[in-house]
Design a protein around this motif. Structure first.
Motif, PDB file in Angstrom:
ATOM      1  N   THR A 243      53.856  34.581  56.483  1.00  0.00           N
ATOM      2  CA  THR A 243      54.311  33.356  55.838  1.00  0.00           C
ATOM      3  C   THR A 243      55.508  33.650  54.948  1.00  0.00           C
ATOM      4  N   GLY A 244      56.227  32.625  54.565  1.00  0.00           N
ATOM      5  CA  GLY A 244      57.370  32.789  53.680  1.00  0.00           C
ATOM      6  C   GLY A 244      58.622  33.222  54.421  1.00  0.00           C
ATOM      7  N   GLU A 245      59.725  33.243  53.695  1.00  0.00           N
ATOM      8  CA  GLU A 245      61.014  33.622  54.264  1.00  0.00           C
ATOM      9  C   GLU A 245      61.039  35.110  54.613  1.00  0.00           C
ATOM     10  N   VAL A 246      61.751  35.431  55.669  1.00  0.00           N
ATOM     11  CA  VAL A 246      61.940  36.825  56.046  1.00  0.00           C
ATOM     12  C   VAL A 246      63.026  37.420  55.158  1.00  0.00           C
ATOM     13  N   GLU A 247      62.689  38.499  54.473  1.00  0.00           N
ATOM     14  CA  GLU A 247      63.631  39.157  53.572  1.00  0.00           C
ATOM     15  C   GLU A 247      64.439  40.190  54.349  1.00  0.00           C
ATOM     16  N   ALA A 248      65.745  40.036  54.350  1.00  0.00           N
ATOM     17  CA  ALA A 248      66.601  40.923  55.131  1.00  0.00           C
ATOM     18  C   ALA A 248      66.536  42.360  54.620  1.00  0.00           C
ATOM     19  N   ILE A 249      66.690  43.307  55.540  1.00  0.00           N
ATOM     20  CA  ILE A 249      66.775  44.718  55.164  1.00  0.00           C
ATOM     21  C   ILE A 249      68.153  44.959  54.555  1.00  0.00           C
ATOM     22  N   SER A 255      69.245  47.166  62.607  1.00  0.00           N
ATOM     23  CA  SER A 255      68.055  47.931  62.217  1.00  0.00           C
ATOM     24  C   SER A 255      67.044  48.007  63.346  1.00  0.00           C
ATOM     25  N   ILE A 256      66.805  49.247  63.806  1.00  0.00           N
ATOM     26  CA  ILE A 256      65.733  49.526  64.765  1.00  0.00           C
ATOM     27  C   ILE A 256      64.561  50.038  63.942  1.00  0.00           C
ATOM     28  N   VAL A 257      63.395  49.430  64.066  1.00  0.00           N
ATOM     29  CA  VAL A 257      62.260  49.760  63.203  1.00  0.00           C
ATOM     30  C   VAL A 257      61.084  50.264  64.028  1.00  0.00           C
ATOM     31  N   HIS A 258      60.484  51.348  63.557  1.00  0.00           N
ATOM     32  CA  HIS A 258      59.208  51.816  64.101  1.00  0.00           C
ATOM     33  C   HIS A 258      58.237  51.942  62.944  1.00  0.00           C
ATOM     34  N   SER A 259      57.068  51.315  63.063  1.00  0.00           N
ATOM     35  CA  SER A 259      56.047  51.428  62.031  1.00  0.00           C
ATOM     36  C   SER A 259      54.894  52.284  62.541  1.00  0.00           C
ATOM     37  N   ARG A 353      57.403  43.789  55.935  1.00  0.00           N
ATOM     38  CA  ARG A 353      58.732  43.293  55.550  1.00  0.00           C
ATOM     39  C   ARG A 353      59.792  43.891  56.474  1.00  0.00           C
ATOM     40  N   TYR A 354      59.652  45.175  56.789  1.00  0.00           N
ATOM     41  CA  TYR A 354      60.577  45.812  57.730  1.00  0.00           C
ATOM     42  C   TYR A 354      60.399  45.256  59.139  1.00  0.00           C
ATOM     43  N   VAL A 355      59.150  45.106  59.559  1.00  0.00           N
ATOM     44  CA  VAL A 355      58.877  44.606  60.909  1.00  0.00           C
ATOM     45  C   VAL A 355      59.465  43.218  61.108  1.00  0.00           C
ATOM     46  N   ARG A 356      59.264  42.347  60.150  1.00  0.00           N
ATOM     47  CA  ARG A 356      59.711  40.957  60.285  1.00  0.00           C
ATOM     48  C   ARG A 356      61.237  40.841  60.267  1.00  0.00           C
ATOM     49  N   ALA A 357      61.909  41.793  59.612  1.00  0.00           N
ATOM     50  CA  ALA A 357      63.367  41.719  59.476  1.00  0.00           C
ATOM     51  C   ALA A 357      64.113  42.570  60.500  1.00  0.00           C
ATOM     52  N   ALA A 358      63.381  43.289  61.354  1.00  0.00           N
ATOM     53  CA  ALA A 358      64.021  44.204  62.302  1.00  0.00           C
ATOM     54  C   ALA A 358      64.905  43.457  63.288  1.00  0.00           C
TER      55      ALA A 358
END
Length: 466
Positions: A243-249, A255-259, A353-358
């Motif tokens: 939920t909420g706005e996606v916060e940019a990295i 940005s390529i992200v691996h969690s 936060r990273y996943v949503r902004a990737a």
């Protein structure tokens, strides 16, 4: 809420209720889970979310878990997850001595060679039987639910059930002896583990596997386990986390992200000892572990830098999770090192936060032999799909590949396919530069993996237990 059934799910015919019912009276469940907050990591979330939402479905979970001990790579502390445990839920903890977590190499080798339980597993089982029996006699739960691993929890739940007459449910977060990714001392030891698995699960009233393929594999391998006791219930994502706005990295990079975790260490050892592993039958023939890491992605990134050196200023590979020494050494030795930003373990909120902004998410899995589907789906896959972001998915034939494809956001290639990864990276980067539209996200399909929906489905399974 419209939930799309899984075509390959053996329980897809059981509809998810449109609203959350609250039966009366509330049913108590003794919920046994070694991996539970405040511990973090991927193994925690399935249990946490069930415990979080079962009360809304008419069940009162009473948790029996391990007291937090010294942190290990796979069990970091995560207060953000601990904060999600409802205040009304009773949590009982047993304490395992630190030495059982880190046995000596000789002891471990001897136990594995003789097919003996680890000291850790035996200690966990004994403590759960002792404390679990007391809780069951005092609280009078309607059922015992144990999530595995540790797999010794199955025998603990079976023994509590034998002593109290309360039915028990086995929830397998991994396919145990049927997990093609697991190493064994020899093929003979794999067979011993299969025999142990069948014995341990025989008295369960319900066996829950976490992928459709693992449920199919279980029924085929152990026909004596009644088919109507085996169901599939996947992992998922929690809508409240999205939920909420996606916060940019910060930084304005592609940005390529691996969690989560890479598995380079075990893959490199397997590569070095391939002949030995094959002769001993330590791995399933045709399975290669190294693709479930950044090993081949590094090669693609290195080639990309050769083709276009300017990307060093524009691209970042962001690793969110604990890296092993081998993981880090591969990065340090690579010409692509300037692209990497390794944050280490972040709490679940920060990770998402990273996943949503990737701009692109990386989802690797191991290589499988022709004609065989992988039996696991990495837990991160569901949160990746829920983000709606493009996913560079290097996946073999598997439920994971099917899911990501149907989600509409997958950029698919085979595990270890360097050329395919390079082409995908360049294509996604080009789209990012041009501001091209996002992929056609199939939100209706993805919604079936929402944690409340999954817990409602679990509740319907539990109500059928007699």
């Amino acid at each position: 809420m419209n939930a799309s059934p899984l075509a390959s799910d053996p329980q897809a015919s059981r509809a998810i209720p449109a609203t959350v019912p609250t039966p009366t009276p509330v049913k108590k469940v003794l919920f046994i889970a070694y991996h539970f907050p405040p511990a973090g990591g991927g193994g925690v979330q399935r249990s946490l979310k069930f415990v979080k939402y079962l009360p809304e479905c008419g069940f009162d979970p009473i948790v029996l878990t391990a007291k937090p001990n010294k942190e290990h790579r796979w069990t970091p502390t995560d207060q953000a997850l601990a904060d999600e445990v409802p205040a009304s839920v009773k949590v009982h903890q047993v304490e395992l001595p630190e030495e059982v977590h880190v046995p000596g190499k000789l002891e471990r080798a001897a136990r594995e060679l003789l097919g003996m339980r680890s000291r850790f597993g035996r200690t966990w089982m004994d403590l759960v039987i002792e404390e679990g029996t007391k809780i069951a006699q005092r609280e009078k739960p309607e059922m015992i639910f144990v999530t595995l691993s540790p797999f010794e929890g199955a025998d603990a739940a079976a023994e509590i059930s034998r002593r109290t007459g309360i039915p028990w449910v086995a929830d397998l977060r991994d396919p145990w002896a049927l997990d093609e990714f697991q190493l064994h001392r020899t093929g003979f030891h794999r067979s011993l583990e299969k025999m142990q698995m069948e014995r341990s699960l025989r008295s369960a009233s319900l066996i829950i596997m976490n992928t459709p393929e693992s449920a199919r594999r279980l029924g085929k391998t152990f026909p004596r386990l009644k088919a109507n006791t085996i169901v599939s219930l996947t992992n998922g994502y929690d809508a409240s986390d999205f939920t909420g706005e996606v916060e940019a990295i910060p930084g304005g990079k592609f940005s390529i992200v691996h969690s989560g975790y890479f598995h380079a260490e075990s893959g490199l050892v397997e590569q070095k000892r391939r002949t030995q592993y094959k002769l001993l039958g330590r791995t399933v023939a045709g399975v290669e572990r190294l693709p479930r890491s950044h090993y081949y992605l590094l090669q693609a990134l290195e080639q990309w830098i050769k083709d276009d050196p300017a990307i060093v200023n524009d691209v970042r590979m962001r690793c969110v999770g604990v890296l092993s020494k081998s993981d880090q050494a591969l990065i340090d030795a690579s010409p692509a090192k300037p692209l990497f930003d390794c944050a280490g373990y972040l709490n679940h909120t920060e990770c998402l936060r990273y996943v949503r902004a990737a701009d692109l998410l990386f989802l690797p899995l191991h290589k499988m032999p022709a004609g065989m589907k992988a039996g696991i789906v990495p837990g991160k896959a569901y949160e990746y799909m829920a983000s709606g972001r493009p996913i560079l998915a290097t996946l073999p034939a598997s439920d994971a590949r099917d899911f990501v494809s149907q989600a509409g956001t997958g950029v698919l290639c085979e595990p270890g396919d360097v050329a395919g990864m390079l082409a995908a990276l360049k294509d996604q980067y080009k789209k990012w530069k041009s501001g091209a539209a996002r992929p056609d996200w199939n939100e209706d399909f993805v919604r079936q993996f929402e944690r409340k929906n999954l817990t409602m489905k679990l509740a319907s399974f539990l109500r059928d237990i007699r």
